[in-house]
Write an enzyme that holds these catalytic residues in place. Structure first.
Site, short mmCIF file in Angstrom:
data_model
loop_
_atom_site.label_atom_id
_atom_site.label_comp_id
_atom_site.label_asym_id
_atom_site.label_seq_id
_atom_site.Cartn_x
_atom_site.Cartn_y
_atom_site.Cartn_z
N SER A 157 -47.88 -37.21 37.31
CA SER A 157 -47.09 -38.30 36.72
C SER A 157 -45.81 -38.50 37.50
O SER A 157 -45.27 -37.54 38.07
CB SER A 157 -46.75 -37.91 35.28
N TYR A 181 -43.05 -32.04 29.03
CA TYR A 181 -44.25 -32.73 29.53
C TYR A 181 -44.22 -32.80 31.06
O TYR A 181 -45.18 -32.43 31.75
CB TYR A 181 -44.34 -34.14 28.94
N LYS A 185 -46.60 -30.97 34.24
CA LYS A 185 -47.24 -31.63 35.39
C LYS A 185 -46.81 -30.97 36.69
O LYS A 185 -47.61 -30.74 37.59
CB LYS A 185 -46.89 -33.13 35.40
P1 NAD Z 1 -55.10 -40.04 26.80
O1 NAD Z 1 -54.44 -39.21 25.74
O2 NAD Z 1 -55.64 -41.36 26.42
O3 NAD Z 1 -56.27 -39.20 27.50
C1 NAD Z 1 -56.22 -37.80 27.61
C2 NAD Z 1 -57.54 -37.27 27.09
O4 NAD Z 1 -57.52 -35.84 27.16
C3 NAD Z 1 -57.79 -37.63 25.63
O5 NAD Z 1 -59.06 -38.23 25.50
C4 NAD Z 1 -57.72 -36.30 24.89
O6 NAD Z 1 -58.60 -36.27 23.78
C5 NAD Z 1 -58.12 -35.33 25.98
N1 NAD Z 1 -57.62 -33.97 25.79
C6 NAD Z 1 -56.35 -33.58 25.51
N2 NAD Z 1 -56.30 -32.24 25.45
C7 NAD Z 1 -57.56 -31.79 25.74
C8 NAD Z 1 -58.14 -30.50 25.85
N3 NAD Z 1 -57.42 -29.39 25.64
N4 NAD Z 1 -59.45 -30.39 26.16
C9 NAD Z 1 -60.20 -31.52 26.36
N5 NAD Z 1 -59.71 -32.76 26.25
C10 NAD Z 1 -58.39 -32.88 25.95
O7 NAD Z 1 -54.06 -40.18 28.00
P2 NAD Z 1 -54.13 -41.06 29.31
O8 NAD Z 1 -53.04 -42.06 29.24
O9 NAD Z 1 -55.51 -41.48 29.58
O10 NAD Z 1 -53.67 -39.96 30.37
C11 NAD Z 1 -54.61 -39.24 31.16
C12 NAD Z 1 -53.84 -38.27 32.04
O11 NAD Z 1 -52.91 -38.98 32.84
C13 NAD Z 1 -53.02 -37.24 31.24
O12 NAD Z 1 -53.10 -36.01 31.91
C14 NAD Z 1 -51.61 -37.80 31.32
O13 NAD Z 1 -50.64 -36.80 31.21
C15 NAD Z 1 -51.61 -38.45 32.69
N6 NAD Z 1 -50.62 -39.54 32.80
C16 NAD Z 1 -50.64 -40.57 31.91
C17 NAD Z 1 -49.69 -41.59 32.01
C18 NAD Z 1 -49.66 -42.72 31.02
O14 NAD Z 1 -48.64 -43.38 30.90
N7 NAD Z 1 -50.74 -43.02 30.31
C19 NAD Z 1 -48.72 -41.54 33.02
C20 NAD Z 1 -48.75 -40.48 33.93
C21 NAD Z 1 -49.71 -39.48 33.80
C1 UD1 Z 2 -42.14 -42.57 29.92
C2 UD1 Z 2 -41.75 -41.12 30.03
C3 UD1 Z 2 -42.32 -40.56 31.33
C4 UD1 Z 2 -43.83 -40.77 31.40
C5 UD1 Z 2 -44.11 -42.28 31.26
C6 UD1 Z 2 -45.57 -42.62 31.28
C7 UD1 Z 2 -39.61 -40.82 28.84
C8 UD1 Z 2 -38.15 -40.54 28.98
N1 UD1 Z 2 -40.30 -40.97 29.99
O1 UD1 Z 2 -41.62 -43.24 31.04
O2 UD1 Z 2 -42.04 -39.17 31.41
O3 UD1 Z 2 -44.33 -40.34 32.65
O4 UD1 Z 2 -43.56 -42.72 30.00
O5 UD1 Z 2 -46.21 -42.09 30.17
O6 UD1 Z 2 -40.14 -40.88 27.73
N2 UD1 Z 2 -38.58 -49.09 26.40
C9 UD1 Z 2 -37.94 -49.87 25.47
N3 UD1 Z 2 -38.39 -49.82 24.19
C10 UD1 Z 2 -39.44 -49.05 23.78
C11 UD1 Z 2 -40.10 -48.26 24.76
C12 UD1 Z 2 -39.63 -48.30 26.06
O7 UD1 Z 2 -36.99 -50.58 25.78
O8 UD1 Z 2 -39.80 -49.06 22.58
C13 UD1 Z 2 -38.15 -49.19 27.82
C14 UD1 Z 2 -37.73 -47.87 28.44
O9 UD1 Z 2 -36.37 -47.62 28.24
C15 UD1 Z 2 -38.11 -48.10 29.91
C16 UD1 Z 2 -39.32 -49.03 29.83
O10 UD1 Z 2 -39.27 -49.64 28.55
O11 UD1 Z 2 -37.08 -48.80 30.57
C17 UD1 Z 2 -40.64 -48.29 29.97
O12 UD1 Z 2 -40.67 -47.23 29.03
P1 UD1 Z 2 -41.95 -46.32 28.80
O13 UD1 Z 2 -43.15 -47.17 28.62
O14 UD1 Z 2 -41.65 -45.34 27.71
O15 UD1 Z 2 -42.14 -45.57 30.19
P2 UD1 Z 2 -41.09 -44.69 31.04
O16 UD1 Z 2 -39.77 -44.68 30.42
O17 UD1 Z 2 -41.17 -45.15 32.45
#
Ligand code: NAD
Ligand code: UD1
Length: 385
Positions: A157, A181, A185
């Site tokens: 991430s 979190y 990572k």
């Molecule tokens: P998500 O929660 O939709 O998907 C994660 C999946 O992992 C879920 O289906 C959950 O049931 C499963 N899971 C959790 N713990 C588990 C375990 N112990 N064993 C088996 N399955 C398990 O999240 P996502 O948005 O699809 O994210 C996927 C990956 O990408 C995650 O590792 C997350 O940290 C990373 N990531 C997500 C974002 C984002 O904004 N969505 C940003 C950066 C990184």
């Molecule tokens: C957040 C996490 C980051 C994670 C990423 C993707 C924090 C501090 N950071 O990042 O670690 O990798 O999500 O999952 O939580 N915002 C609003 N109102 C809201 C929600 C968000 O104004 O209700 C703004 C935030 O201040 C930011 C932007 O929208 O400027 C995006 O926010 P968000 O979607 O939470 O993502 P990140 O802050 O980039």
């Protein structure tokens, strides 16, 4: 119920021409990829793209934060490729259960999405996050090593960068996550780097996602967060369908074009394609990839007001806004340097915020309560193409 087996019960017919071009070595059999967390938001989109590219995908997911309906919809959208999809309800913290999955099939590579991802919750419950994200990863790596499977794509991430002072943020920036979190990572990345140092047969790609948004254009797959959404776009989406009254903007006094925070939003389909590109790199024997991080973003910064406006246009819905305090730990501006992924993975994001908002609204309007939407049973396997 789709548990422990092939999703549509069929198997075995010969791979298509597209499959031979992508998911197989050319003359050999179709490649099989284990996808942990493949029922989740990003994982479900990636599995669909993998199937379309001719890979066989075996999903393991505890369904902790997802629904098996997502896997059934992937199968329905995949058409004939669904014969190459299987699902096992497994918690990756259960090493014996993982061992059973590895004993049942030979995996050419693993894409590891499974984990918990809510920043706020990770501050409240750090041990839960270390348990899923670190112990789960260690179990997976141990079982992979025991079975000689040494190709991994890991979901990292942009959270590993913390709040960099400037953007574009490149892969060489300091790694200083601000919360448990983000630290899970970074620790998982460090474990991967150590494993590679100990055994150079490993080939590992660490994908650092920026802000994934949007949904599959069919409207059948999308993000379905449990409880109050932590991220901006799922929140906006719930306001648009009438589940919440307004969105609070976390600060409008940043030194940005309109005072609101700037981020790099990336369409989940582009992100999914990034995983196919990463797999191709892992299977490309002409390069010695080692253990390498890549940013997956668009390289473009968009403010909160800009993306909310784009969503209003796409949905025709007014999103009431309330100006609130800055959220502690938020960066002012964060967007990706994408040159490394473009050069080395031959991948570049195709979609802009118009498509992201269009597809997010299509998903939200068809599934206002995500996979638990009242009419969702009608969409459990009868998707037309
Ligand atoms: P998500 O929660 O939709 O998907 C994660 C999946 O992992 C879920 O289906 C959950 O049931 C499963 N899971 C959790 N713990 C588990 C375990 N112990 N064993 C088996 N399955 C398990 O999240 P996502 O948005 O699809 O994210 C996927 C990956 O990408 C995650 O590792 C997350 O940290 C990373 N990531 C997500 C974002 C984002 O904004 N969505 C940003 C950066 C990184
Ligand atoms: C957040 C996490 C980051 C994670 C990423 C993707 C924090 C501090 N950071 O990042 O670690 O990798 O999500 O999952 O939580 N915002 C609003 N109102 C809201 C929600 C968000 O104004 O209700 C703004 C935030 O201040 C930011 C932007 O929208 O400027 C995006 O926010 P968000 O979607 O939470 O993502 P990140 O802050 O980039």
């Amino acid at each position: 119920m789709v548990v422990n087996g092939a999703v549509n019960g069929s198997s075995g017919s010969s791979p298509s021409r597209a499959a031979l071009a992508n998911g197989s070595s050319g003359s050999g059999p179709t490649r099989t990829v284990l996808v942990t967390g493949g029922a989740g938001y990003i994982g479900s989109h990636a599995v669909l793209q993998l199937l379309a590219a001719g890979f066989r995908a075996v999903v393991v997911d505890s369904l902790e934060n997802s629904s098996d309906l997502a896997v059934r919809r992937v199968a329905a959208l995949a058409g004939d490729h669904a014969r190459n999809l299987a699902f096992h309800k497994v918690d990756i913290r259960d090493e014996d259960a993982l061992e059973t999955v590895f004993a049942s099939s030979r995996f050419d590579a693993v894409i590891h999405f499974a984990g918990l991802k809510a920043v706020g919750e990770s501050v409240q419950k750090p041990l839960l996050y270390y348990d899923h994200n670190i112990l789960g990863t260690i179990n997976l790596l141990k079982v992979m090593a025991a079975h000689g499977c040494k190709k991994l794509v890991f979901s990292s991430s942009a959270a590993v960068y913390g709040s960099p002072k400037n953007s574009p943020c490149t892969e060489e920036f300091p790694l200083t996550p601000h919360n448990p979190y983000g630290r899970t990572k970074l620790i998982a990345e460090e474990i991967c780097r150590d494993i590679y140092r100990s055994d150079s047969e490993w080939r590992i790609i660490l994908l650092r996602y920026f802000n994934p948004v949007g949904a599959h254009p069919s409207g059948y797959l999308g993000e379905d967060p449990r409880g109050t959404p932590n991220n901006l776009m799922p929140f906006v989406q719930q306001v648009a369908v009438g589940r919440r009254p307004s969105v609070t903007i976390f600060g409008n006094n940043y030194a940005t074009k309109d005072g609101t925070g700037v981020r790099d939003y990336i369409h989940v389909l582009d992100l999914a394609d990034g995983h196919v590109a990463a797999l191709r790199k892992l299977f490309d024997s002409s390069s010695n990839i080692g253990c390498e991080p890549y940013n997956l973003g668009t390289g473009k910064g968009t403010s909160v007001l800009e993306i909310v406006n784009a969503f209003e246009k796409a949905s025709g819905k007014k999103i009431p806004l309330v100006i609130g305090q800055r959220r502690p730990g938020d960066a002012e501006v964060l967007f990706a340097g994408t040159g490394k992924a473009e050069r080395e993975l031959h991948w570049k994001a195709k979609y802009g915020i118009t498509e992201m908002c269009r597809d997010q609204w299509n998903w939200a309007s068809k599934n206002p309560y995500g996979y638990a939407s009242p009419d969702s049973t009608k969409q459990n396997g009868s998707i037309s193409h």
